[in-house]
Design a protein around this motif. Sequence first.
Motif, PDB file in Angstrom:
ATOM      1  N   ILE A 139       0.661  -1.240  -0.062  1.00 17.08           N
ATOM      2  CA  ILE A 139       0.300   0.097   0.058  1.00 17.08           C
ATOM      3  C   ILE A 139       0.690   1.138  -0.056  1.00 17.08           C
ATOM      4  CG2 ILE A 139      -1.697   1.337   1.548  1.00 17.08           C
ATOM      5  CD1 ILE A 139      -3.046  -1.098   2.692  1.00 17.08           C
ATOM      6  N   LEU A 140       1.781   1.191   0.809  1.00 16.57           N
ATOM      7  CA  LEU A 140       2.855   3.023   1.270  1.00 16.57           C
ATOM      8  C   LEU A 140       3.663   2.656   0.101  1.00 16.57           C
ATOM      9  CD1 LEU A 140       4.559   2.912   4.801  1.00 16.57           C
ATOM     10  CD2 LEU A 140       3.098   4.150   3.104  1.00 16.57           C
ATOM     11  N   GLU A 141       3.845   1.995  -0.777  1.00 19.19           N
ATOM     12  CA  GLU A 141       4.499   1.227  -2.296  1.00 19.19           C
ATOM     13  C   GLU A 141       3.235   2.234  -3.607  1.00 19.19           C
ATOM     14  OE1 GLU A 141       8.267  -1.439  -2.732  1.00 19.19           O
ATOM     15  OE2 GLU A 141       6.301  -2.469  -2.065  1.00 19.19           O
ATOM     16  N   THR A 142       2.954   1.470  -3.257  1.00 15.69           N
ATOM     17  CA  THR A 142       2.041   2.899  -4.318  1.00 15.69           C
ATOM     18  C   THR A 142       1.139   4.038  -4.047  1.00 15.69           C
ATOM     19  OG1 THR A 142       0.498   0.672  -4.725  1.00 15.69           O
ATOM     20  CG2 THR A 142      -1.297   1.946  -5.394  1.00 15.69           C
ATOM     21  N   THR A 143       1.682   3.927  -2.814  1.00 15.40           N
ATOM     22  CA  THR A 143       1.074   5.267  -2.165  1.00 15.40           C
ATOM     23  C   THR A 143       2.537   6.714  -2.190  1.00 15.40           C
ATOM     24  OG1 THR A 143      -0.546   4.649  -0.612  1.00 15.40           O
ATOM     25  CG2 THR A 143       0.612   6.814  -0.336  1.00 15.40           C
ATOM     26  N   ILE A 144       2.769   5.675  -2.027  1.00 15.96           N
ATOM     27  CA  ILE A 144       4.748   6.661  -2.909  1.00 15.96           C
ATOM     28  C   ILE A 144       4.196   7.238  -4.820  1.00 15.96           C
ATOM     29  CG2 ILE A 144       7.421   7.428  -3.276  1.00 15.96           C
ATOM     30  CD1 ILE A 144       6.510   7.102  -0.163  1.00 15.96           C
ATOM     31  N   GLY A 145       3.636   6.591  -5.482  1.00 15.39           N
ATOM     32  CA  GLY A 145       3.550   6.735  -6.972  1.00 15.39           C
ATOM     33  C   GLY A 145       2.060   7.757  -6.822  1.00 15.39           C
ATOM     34  N   PHE A 180      -8.749   6.695  -3.099  1.00 17.45           N
ATOM     35  CA  PHE A 180      -7.671   5.209  -2.934  1.00 17.45           C
ATOM     36  C   PHE A 180      -6.965   5.791  -0.748  1.00 17.45           C
ATOM     37  CE2 PHE A 180      -2.772   4.325  -1.933  1.00 17.45           C
ATOM     38  CZ  PHE A 180      -3.833   2.582  -2.813  1.00 17.45           C
ATOM     39  N   TYR A 181      -6.986   6.882  -0.661  1.00 17.28           N
ATOM     40  CA  TYR A 181      -6.607   6.629   0.612  1.00 17.28           C
ATOM     41  C   TYR A 181      -7.975   6.679   2.319  1.00 17.28           C
ATOM     42  CZ  TYR A 181      -2.790   9.410  -0.569  1.00 17.28           C
ATOM     43  OH  TYR A 181      -1.188   9.213  -0.976  1.00 17.28           O
ATOM     44  N   ASN A 182      -8.865   7.067   1.488  1.00 13.53           N
ATOM     45  CA  ASN A 182     -10.261   5.951   2.340  1.00 13.53           C
ATOM     46  C   ASN A 182     -10.650   5.241   2.426  1.00 13.53           C
ATOM     47  OD1 ASN A 182     -10.931   9.093   2.323  1.00 13.53           O
ATOM     48  ND2 ASN A 182     -12.822   9.149   0.965  1.00 13.53           N
ATOM     49  N   ASN A 183     -10.196   4.054   0.984  1.00 13.52           N
ATOM     50  CA  ASN A 183      -9.790   3.153   1.216  1.00 13.52           C
ATOM     51  C   ASN A 183      -8.978   1.872   1.785  1.00 13.52           C
ATOM     52  OD1 ASN A 183     -12.424   2.930  -0.559  1.00 13.52           O
ATOM     53  ND2 ASN A 183     -11.312   3.208  -2.682  1.00 13.52           N
ATOM     54  N   LEU A 237      -0.391   3.888  13.862  1.00 16.15           N
ATOM     55  CA  LEU A 237      -0.283   5.703  12.765  1.00 16.15           C
ATOM     56  C   LEU A 237      -0.324   5.094  11.633  1.00 16.15           C
ATOM     57  CD1 LEU A 237       1.484   7.789  13.942  1.00 16.15           C
ATOM     58  CD2 LEU A 237       3.928   6.741  13.403  1.00 16.15           C
ATOM     59  N   GLY A 238       0.546   4.613  10.979  1.00 19.67           N
ATOM     60  CA  GLY A 238      -0.257   4.887   9.376  1.00 19.67           C
ATOM     61  C   GLY A 238      -1.511   4.326   9.070  1.00 19.67           C
ATOM     62  N   ARG A 239      -2.180   4.278  10.088  1.00 27.09           N
ATOM     63  CA  ARG A 239      -3.817   4.615   9.297  1.00 27.09           C
ATOM     64  C   ARG A 239      -4.347   5.153  10.113  1.00 27.09           C
ATOM     65  NH1 ARG A 239      -8.028   0.604  10.417  1.00 27.09           N
ATOM     66  NH2 ARG A 239      -8.759   1.847  12.030  1.00 27.09           N
ATOM     67  N   ASP A 240      -3.536   6.166  10.738  1.00 25.36           N
ATOM     68  CA  ASP A 240      -3.659   7.971  11.884  1.00 25.36           C
ATOM     69  C   ASP A 240      -3.680   8.375  10.151  1.00 25.36           C
ATOM     70  OD1 ASP A 240      -4.800   6.607  13.627  1.00 25.36           O
ATOM     71  OD2 ASP A 240      -3.202   7.374  15.075  1.00 25.36           O
ATOM     72  N   LEU A 241      -1.968   8.575  10.102  1.00 22.33           N
ATOM     73  CA  LEU A 241      -1.687   9.322   8.610  1.00 22.33           C
ATOM     74  C   LEU A 241      -2.870   9.458   7.477  1.00 22.33           C
ATOM     75  CD1 LEU A 241       0.690  11.041   7.921  1.00 22.33           C
ATOM     76  CD2 LEU A 241       1.763   9.071   6.797  1.00 22.33           C
ATOM     77  N   ALA A 298      -6.084  11.779   3.997  1.00 25.17           N
ATOM     78  CA  ALA A 298      -7.265  11.976   3.126  1.00 25.17           C
ATOM     79  C   ALA A 298      -8.214  13.108   3.082  1.00 25.17           C
ATOM     80  CB  ALA A 298      -7.981  10.284   3.258  1.00 25.17           C
ATOM     81  N   MET A 299      -7.770  13.963   5.091  1.00 25.34           N
ATOM     82  CA  MET A 299      -9.200  14.591   4.730  1.00 25.34           C
ATOM     83  C   MET A 299      -8.772  16.171   4.051  1.00 25.34           C
ATOM     84  SD  MET A 299     -11.940  13.938   6.574  1.00 25.34           S
ATOM     85  CE  MET A 299     -12.514  15.616   7.084  1.00 25.34           C
ATOM     86  N   VAL A 300      -7.279  16.008   4.104  1.00 21.19           N
ATOM     87  CA  VAL A 300      -6.329  17.169   3.403  1.00 21.19           C
ATOM     88  C   VAL A 300      -7.077  16.947   1.888  1.00 21.19           C
ATOM     89  CG1 VAL A 300      -4.697  18.466   2.452  1.00 21.19           C
ATOM     90  CG2 VAL A 300      -4.306  17.617   4.460  1.00 21.19           C
ATOM     91  N   GLU A 301      -6.669  15.537   1.228  1.00 20.16           N
ATOM     92  CA  GLU A 301      -7.451  14.720   0.140  1.00 20.16           C
ATOM     93  C   GLU A 301      -8.852  16.061   0.051  1.00 20.16           C
ATOM     94  OE1 GLU A 301      -5.380  14.571  -2.460  1.00 20.16           O
ATOM     95  OE2 GLU A 301      -3.651  14.084  -0.436  1.00 20.16           O
ATOM     96  N   GLU A 302      -9.672  15.983   0.641  1.00 14.79           N
ATOM     97  CA  GLU A 302     -10.973  16.266   0.599  1.00 14.79           C
ATOM     98  C   GLU A 302     -11.569  17.785   0.508  1.00 14.79           C
ATOM     99  OE1 GLU A 302     -14.842  17.708   1.133  1.00 14.79           O
ATOM    100  OE2 GLU A 302     -14.261  15.849   0.545  1.00 14.79           O
ATOM    101  N   GLU A 303     -10.088  18.836   1.383  1.00 18.13           N
ATOM    102  CA  GLU A 303     -10.048  20.515   1.308  1.00 18.13           C
ATOM    103  C   GLU A 303      -9.181  20.614  -0.330  1.00 18.13           C
ATOM    104  OE1 GLU A 303      -8.458  21.860   3.986  1.00 18.13           O
ATOM    105  OE2 GLU A 303      -7.971  20.366   5.153  1.00 18.13           O
TER     106      GLU A 303
END
Length: 412
Positions: A95-101, A209-212, A221-225, A230-235
């Motif tokens: 998940i994190l490797e995809t997230t960096i992309g 993606f982050y919501n899912n 800690l990862g869940r919290d990040l 994800a809330m910034v992406e909402e903004e």
Amino acid sequence: MKFSPFKEKGTPIEKQIQSWSEVIPQPYDKENIDPYSKARIILMNGIEVEAAMFLHQFHRNCNDNDLRRQLAQSRFIEQLHQKKMNWQSPPDESILETTIGYEQLAVDLTAWLAQNEPDKNVKASLDFALLEDFDHLYRYANLLAMDEGIKAEKLVGKYTEIMPGRPTIAHHRHPKDNVKTHNDFKKAKIQTKLNTQIIVAGEQQTMNFYNNVGPIYKNSLGRDLYLEIAMVEEEHVTQYGSLLDPNASWLENMLLHEYTECYLYYSFYQTETDNKLKLLWEEQLNQELTHLQTAAKLLEKYEKKSYLEVVEEEFPSILELKPNVEYVREVLKNTVSFTNNEEGYVDVNELNKDSRFISHQKVINKEYVPSHKVIEEHIKLKDEDYRFEVEKHPIKELQNRKEDNTVIGILK
């Protein structure tokens, strides 16, 4: 070379439905794929999701069943396209490797759009959010280094720097301040129409993606990040979405969606370095050409309008994903302390102490900020944060690798 999508012959619609073996792709090799090839896949996944969901909303707001059948047919193919994109990811990619992309795409796509945006209001919006996605890349890269022992510089191909932007703690604004002035559909240049469509779909895909994936991350800690970002992406989706002209009709919007897809597939066909993906971009382009030409006919039939009232005959210059190190550094130097303030952007130090931004910050960042905690934990573990910089950070206050700055973008 100029390209007119209305003069090209596309794949007939009846030949676009394929078998499962044709739809399900062979995933890419995560060790060898070029980061920008991966970024193109991520973007087109988001573009196709937006296309399908837009057509669902159109379908639900339309009372003509003949037109709804046309929408259903186009939407089915858009969904097949989305599966071809999303299933490119290999099962051994975390998940994190995809997230960096996702975040590298956000940085270099936004930077390209900003540098090729003729409208000052839209460019200001792109430059503003650019620094926030840039900081998200830094936060996720530090989590990746802790949780998986992987340096994100490898994943981004050293095309994109990884260092603090506007600190994520400063991204949390009152939602009313994320609403901007919308474009005038009749006056906006085609590049502006394309840029806003592209960035809305891209940021929306990141949010989804982050919501899912956030709730299924392997530690708290990862869940919290993921939840915080994800809330910034909402903004961001609110901010960019407010740039779209709400006066455009459903059929005008449908035409622009199809035009945007064709523009991107054409751009990526021209710039792709992976031969297998180049063939995929060509295949999808040929199918989308038919969707675009069908949308033009529907606009003429139902609204008596020419497609030239919405888009141009030929595409503007192609979109290129490439390094933007110097541009990002320049935006950082000039606007790192900016925040949203209704329709505009201001240095946070110019705000009144009773502003919505400051009161919102006091509530939402009161006790615990995951993005800040991630850097704290990395510093505890390694005695400094993780970065990939080509030279010193352009902001002196953000050069310290042994302490996370949580003041810039909030108040001096």
